[in-house]
Design a protein around this motif. Structure first.
Motif, PDB file in Angstrom:
ATOM      1  N   THR A 257       1.100  -1.166  -0.014  1.00 36.83           N
ATOM      2  CA  THR A 257       0.039  -0.076   0.120  1.00 36.83           C
ATOM      3  C   THR A 257       0.913   1.132   0.010  1.00 36.83           C
ATOM      4  OG1 THR A 257      -1.711  -1.209   1.321  1.00 36.83           O
ATOM      5  CG2 THR A 257      -1.844   1.112   1.196  1.00 36.83           C
ATOM      6  N   VAL A 258       0.521   2.129  -0.843  1.00 35.37           N
ATOM      7  CA  VAL A 258       1.063   3.614  -0.979  1.00 35.37           C
ATOM      8  C   VAL A 258       0.234   4.757  -0.873  1.00 35.37           C
ATOM      9  CG1 VAL A 258       3.087   2.591  -2.454  1.00 35.37           C
ATOM     10  CG2 VAL A 258       1.094   3.388  -3.207  1.00 35.37           C
ATOM     11  N   GLU A 259       0.669   5.796  -0.671  1.00 37.63           N
ATOM     12  CA  GLU A 259      -0.074   6.936  -0.483  1.00 37.63           C
ATOM     13  C   GLU A 259      -0.282   7.146  -2.137  1.00 37.63           C
ATOM     14  OE1 GLU A 259      -0.960   8.802   1.925  1.00 37.63           O
ATOM     15  OE2 GLU A 259      -0.414   7.674   3.492  1.00 37.63           O
ATOM     16  N   LYS A 260      -1.511   7.837  -2.271  1.00 36.72           N
ATOM     17  CA  LYS A 260      -1.934   7.930  -3.654  1.00 36.72           C
ATOM     18  C   LYS A 260      -0.896   9.349  -4.313  1.00 36.72           C
ATOM     19  CE  LYS A 260      -5.519   9.998  -6.471  1.00 36.72           C
ATOM     20  NZ  LYS A 260      -6.825  10.411  -6.479  1.00 36.72           N
ATOM     21  N   LYS A 261      -0.704  10.265  -3.492  1.00 37.07           N
ATOM     22  CA  LYS A 261      -0.035  11.546  -3.802  1.00 37.07           C
ATOM     23  C   LYS A 261       1.222  11.071  -4.108  1.00 37.07           C
ATOM     24  CE  LYS A 261       1.083  16.180  -2.110  1.00 37.07           C
ATOM     25  NZ  LYS A 261       1.142  16.994  -1.062  1.00 37.07           N
ATOM     26  N   ASP A 262       1.983  10.144  -3.150  1.00 37.60           N
ATOM     27  CA  ASP A 262       3.431   9.989  -3.466  1.00 37.60           C
ATOM     28  C   ASP A 262       3.620   9.185  -4.767  1.00 37.60           C
ATOM     29  OD1 ASP A 262       3.993  10.861  -1.023  1.00 37.60           O
ATOM     30  OD2 ASP A 262       4.113   9.150   0.131  1.00 37.60           O
ATOM     31  N   ILE A 306       9.485   5.496  -2.739  1.00 36.91           N
ATOM     32  CA  ILE A 306       8.735   6.057  -2.097  1.00 36.91           C
ATOM     33  C   ILE A 306       8.430   5.167  -0.980  1.00 36.91           C
ATOM     34  CG2 ILE A 306       7.438   7.528  -3.960  1.00 36.91           C
ATOM     35  CD1 ILE A 306       5.419   5.431  -4.279  1.00 36.91           C
ATOM     36  N   PRO A 307       7.846   5.370   0.239  1.00 39.93           N
ATOM     37  CA  PRO A 307       7.423   4.583   1.138  1.00 39.93           C
ATOM     38  C   PRO A 307       6.248   3.860   0.741  1.00 39.93           C
ATOM     39  CG  PRO A 307       7.163   6.777   1.936  1.00 39.93           C
ATOM     40  CD  PRO A 307       7.690   6.796   0.482  1.00 39.93           C
ATOM     41  N   CYS A 308       6.345   2.458   1.359  1.00 37.61           N
ATOM     42  CA  CYS A 308       5.044   1.725   0.864  1.00 37.61           C
ATOM     43  C   CYS A 308       5.126   0.752   2.407  1.00 37.61           C
ATOM     44  CB  CYS A 308       5.313   1.075  -0.073  1.00 37.61           C
ATOM     45  SG  CYS A 308       6.288  -0.576   0.011  1.00 37.61           S
ATOM     46  N   ARG A 309       3.458   0.162   2.374  1.00 34.42           N
ATOM     47  CA  ARG A 309       3.554  -0.731   3.715  1.00 34.42           C
ATOM     48  C   ARG A 309       3.577  -2.209   2.979  1.00 34.42           C
ATOM     49  NH1 ARG A 309      -1.327   0.660   5.440  1.00 34.42           N
ATOM     50  NH2 ARG A 309      -2.473  -1.060   4.466  1.00 34.42           N
ATOM     51  N   TYR A 310       4.691  -2.688   3.191  1.00 39.39           N
ATOM     52  CA  TYR A 310       4.899  -4.246   2.620  1.00 39.39           C
ATOM     53  C   TYR A 310       6.110  -4.916   3.509  1.00 39.39           C
ATOM     54  CZ  TYR A 310       6.366  -7.698  -0.839  1.00 39.39           C
ATOM     55  OH  TYR A 310       6.670  -8.911  -1.623  1.00 39.39           O
ATOM     56  N   ASP A 311       5.731  -6.158   3.765  1.00 40.10           N
ATOM     57  CA  ASP A 311       6.654  -6.735   4.529  1.00 40.10           C
ATOM     58  C   ASP A 311       6.942  -8.169   3.797  1.00 40.10           C
ATOM     59  OD1 ASP A 311       4.315  -8.319   5.039  1.00 40.10           O
ATOM     60  OD2 ASP A 311       4.299  -8.109   6.993  1.00 40.10           O
ATOM     61  N   GLY A 312       6.786  -8.462   2.493  1.00 42.37           N
ATOM     62  CA  GLY A 312       7.135  -9.612   1.820  1.00 42.37           C
ATOM     63  C   GLY A 312       8.564  -9.648   1.254  1.00 42.37           C
ATOM     64  N   VAL A 330      -8.810   8.590 -11.055  1.00 41.97           N
ATOM     65  CA  VAL A 330      -9.975   8.361 -10.781  1.00 41.97           C
ATOM     66  C   VAL A 330     -10.222   7.691  -9.396  1.00 41.97           C
ATOM     67  CG1 VAL A 330     -11.002   8.422 -13.157  1.00 41.97           C
ATOM     68  CG2 VAL A 330     -10.309   6.243 -12.014  1.00 41.97           C
ATOM     69  N   THR A 331      -8.899   7.434  -8.738  1.00 46.20           N
ATOM     70  CA  THR A 331      -9.077   6.783  -7.482  1.00 46.20           C
ATOM     71  C   THR A 331      -9.312   7.931  -6.422  1.00 46.20           C
ATOM     72  OG1 THR A 331      -7.637   5.038  -7.891  1.00 46.20           O
ATOM     73  CG2 THR A 331      -7.570   5.489  -5.675  1.00 46.20           C
ATOM     74  N   GLU A 332     -10.314   7.421  -5.408  1.00 48.48           N
ATOM     75  CA  GLU A 332     -10.936   8.622  -4.559  1.00 48.48           C
ATOM     76  C   GLU A 332     -10.239   8.577  -3.432  1.00 48.48           C
ATOM     77  OE1 GLU A 332     -14.961   7.733  -5.154  1.00 48.48           O
ATOM     78  OE2 GLU A 332     -15.434   8.885  -6.771  1.00 48.48           O
ATOM     79  N   SER A 333      -9.698   7.505  -2.969  1.00 45.39           N
ATOM     80  CA  SER A 333      -8.910   7.492  -1.688  1.00 45.39           C
ATOM     81  C   SER A 333      -7.668   8.118  -1.815  1.00 45.39           C
ATOM     82  CB  SER A 333      -9.036   5.986  -1.155  1.00 45.39           C
ATOM     83  OG  SER A 333      -8.122   5.178  -2.147  1.00 45.39           O
ATOM     84  N   GLU A 334      -7.229   8.225  -0.352  1.00 45.83           N
ATOM     85  CA  GLU A 334      -5.553   8.815  -0.203  1.00 45.83           C
ATOM     86  C   GLU A 334      -4.604   7.628  -0.383  1.00 45.83           C
ATOM     87  OE1 GLU A 334      -5.661  10.721   3.373  1.00 45.83           O
ATOM     88  OE2 GLU A 334      -7.206  12.273   2.568  1.00 45.83           O
ATOM     89  N   LYS A 335      -4.931   6.400  -0.120  1.00 43.60           N
ATOM     90  CA  LYS A 335      -4.115   5.338  -0.141  1.00 43.60           C
ATOM     91  C   LYS A 335      -4.583   4.280  -1.359  1.00 43.60           C
ATOM     92  CE  LYS A 335      -2.295   5.234   4.636  1.00 43.60           C
ATOM     93  NZ  LYS A 335      -2.960   6.323   4.877  1.00 43.60           N
ATOM     94  N   VAL A 336      -3.518   3.853  -1.860  1.00 42.19           N
ATOM     95  CA  VAL A 336      -3.898   2.984  -3.102  1.00 42.19           C
ATOM     96  C   VAL A 336      -3.291   1.518  -2.625  1.00 42.19           C
ATOM     97  CG1 VAL A 336      -3.596   2.352  -5.537  1.00 42.19           C
ATOM     98  CG2 VAL A 336      -3.814   4.652  -4.744  1.00 42.19           C
ATOM     99  N   MET A 349      -5.311  -3.505  -8.549  1.00 40.80           N
ATOM    100  CA  MET A 349      -5.032  -2.200  -8.105  1.00 40.80           C
ATOM    101  C   MET A 349      -6.388  -1.642  -7.425  1.00 40.80           C
ATOM    102  SD  MET A 349      -3.667   1.006 -10.233  1.00 40.80           S
ATOM    103  CE  MET A 349      -3.840   2.698  -9.507  1.00 40.80           C
ATOM    104  N   ARG A 350      -6.706  -1.297  -6.224  1.00 37.09           N
ATOM    105  CA  ARG A 350      -7.743  -0.927  -5.758  1.00 37.09           C
ATOM    106  C   ARG A 350      -7.511   0.177  -4.618  1.00 37.09           C
ATOM    107  NH1 ARG A 350      -7.895  -2.324  -0.597  1.00 37.09           N
ATOM    108  NH2 ARG A 350      -6.784  -4.302   0.116  1.00 37.09           N
ATOM    109  N   PRO A 351      -8.675   1.061  -4.239  1.00 33.48           N
ATOM    110  CA  PRO A 351      -8.527   2.089  -3.087  1.00 33.48           C
ATOM    111  C   PRO A 351      -8.373   1.274  -1.750  1.00 33.48           C
ATOM    112  CG  PRO A 351     -10.872   1.758  -3.916  1.00 33.48           C
ATOM    113  CD  PRO A 351     -10.027   0.976  -4.822  1.00 33.48           C
ATOM    114  N   GLU A 352      -7.727   2.092  -0.923  1.00 29.05           N
ATOM    115  CA  GLU A 352      -7.388   1.500   0.472  1.00 29.05           C
ATOM    116  C   GLU A 352      -8.055   2.361   1.580  1.00 29.05           C
ATOM    117  OE1 GLU A 352      -6.943  -0.575   3.729  1.00 29.05           O
ATOM    118  OE2 GLU A 352      -6.475  -1.141   1.735  1.00 29.05           O
TER     119      GLU A 352
END
Length: 367
Positions: A257-262, A306-312, A330-336, A349-352
């Motif tokens: 998961t990453v920040e959409k803006k990033d 860029i930072p992301c949330r992943y531990d694999g 067109v993604t409406e969330s702040e995270k992807v 690929m989906r919103p988070e």
């Protein structure tokens, strides 16, 4: 035939008619709009044979009648005239347009109205109503993924499907898929699945208001659409839409998961050096970090972390830049969130947090 109309009211409707018309050939009746003046209103019709448009505006009628006029020149004339009342008169094959406040007149040749194509009747059509805002959102989430490959015409539109109380919209070009589903069909009778051309859907996005309801009917090979004082019909695409459910993974083993803006900003910078033909970029995913890089070329290479949330485990994936960029817009969330199982299998690929839409992307070969 003679009537007076408000310039701004007419210009608004003629602008939509111009979007429908696909030719500017002065000798073609399809370059014209049809005017019918009766009962203190003017009915305006335009068509490209596949898509029909009809609306009405109030006018002051001195003499009823019907005629056609070359749309491209008519809209140019309206744009050149200031706001106010305009007189429209027709005698034989000549149309005269005169603004009340200016000493100028325009004379255009018209074509016989009996040459204008007949419209499919919308009487007794089984319309159903859904919220315009929700519907426009669904179109926005899917339409960009429509294929432009005319040899695969069955993917040249957005697939409409009713499943229970849900309305599903799906678009694909064979390498990606966009899916949106909303619970909008409660109490609505079943209707046949349909492949709807993007032209009519783009008009809805651009012209339909954001509040209220839109009326839709799908009958055999035609879709009927009404909102406000507008009526549209469009021929549906005849073909078998791919079995999209086979493309959607039932379960993905890994995700980051990453920040959409990033990711949007990083893609823009890295995209400056991508190969415009292949559009290939690389995702190098490792715990806590996503490295986005362009394919090395004679121009050079761009790379950004860029930072992301992943531990694999560390994974390298090649992707089409456009297939990431367009869904992000067109993604409406702040995270992807990106979900995957193997680097050469479909990526979700989906919103988070998860919502009622997602995108499926097929990776590219590593080079």
């Amino acid at each position: 035939m003679k009537f007076t109309f408000d310039r701004d009211a007419m210009l608004k409707e003629i602008a939509i008619a111009q979007e429908i018309i696909s030719t500017k050939n002065t000798l073609s009746i399809l370059s014209n709009v049809l005017f019918t003046a009766e009962n203190d209103s003017l009915t305006i019709k335009a068509t490209d044979i596949k898509v029909n448009f009809e609306t009405k505006i109030p006018i002051d009628i001195e003499e009823e009648g019907t005629t056609t006029i070359f749309c491209d020149k008519f809209i140019s004339i309206l744009n050149s005239i200031p706001s106010g009342e305009i007189e429209f008169s027709q005698k034989d094959s000549n149309v005269v347009i005169k603004p009340i406040t200016k000493k100028v007149q325009f004379k255009l040749k018209s074509m016989a109205s009996d040459k204008f194509p007949e419209f499919t009747s919308a009487e007794n059509v089984p319309y159903f109503d859904i919220p315009i805002k929700e519907f426009k959102n669904m179109i926005t989430q899917t339409i960009f993924a429509v294929s432009d490959d005319e040899t695969r015409f069955f993917m040249n539109g957005v697939f409409f499907e009713k499943k229970g109380d849900d309305l599903n919209l799906v678009a694909t070009d064979g390498r990606r898929l966009a899916f949106s589903s909303k619970n909008l069909c409660q109490g609505i009778n079943d209707f046949s699945s349909a492949i709807v051309p993007p032209k009519i859907l783009n008009i809805i996005i651009k012209r339909a208001p954001s509040e209220g309801f839109i009326s839709i009917a799908i009958v055999e090979k035609v879709i009927f659409i009404k909102f406000g004082n507008y009526q549209f019909t469009s021929v549906l695409i005849d073909g078998q839409f791919p079995n999209y459910m086979r493309v959607i993974p039932e379960k993905q083993l890994y995700s980051f998961t990453v920040e959409k803006k990033d990711i949007q900003e990083a893609l823009h910078r890295v995209g400056l050096l991508i190969d415009k033909k292949s559009q290939r970029i690389y995702f190098e995913v490792k715990p806590g970090v996503l490295v986005i890089s362009s394919q090395e070329s004679e121009l050079g290479i761009a790379k950004e972390e860029i930072p992301c949330r992943y531990d694999g485990e560390e994974v390298n994936i090649a992707l089409n830049y456009i297939y990431i960029d367009e869904p992000l817009k067109v993604t409406e969330s702040e995270k992807v969130c990106f979900e995957f199982t193997e680097k050469m299998r479909a990526i979700t690929m989906r919103p988070e947090p998860a919502s009622d839409y997602f995108h499926i992307i097929m990776p590219m070969q590593m080079e």
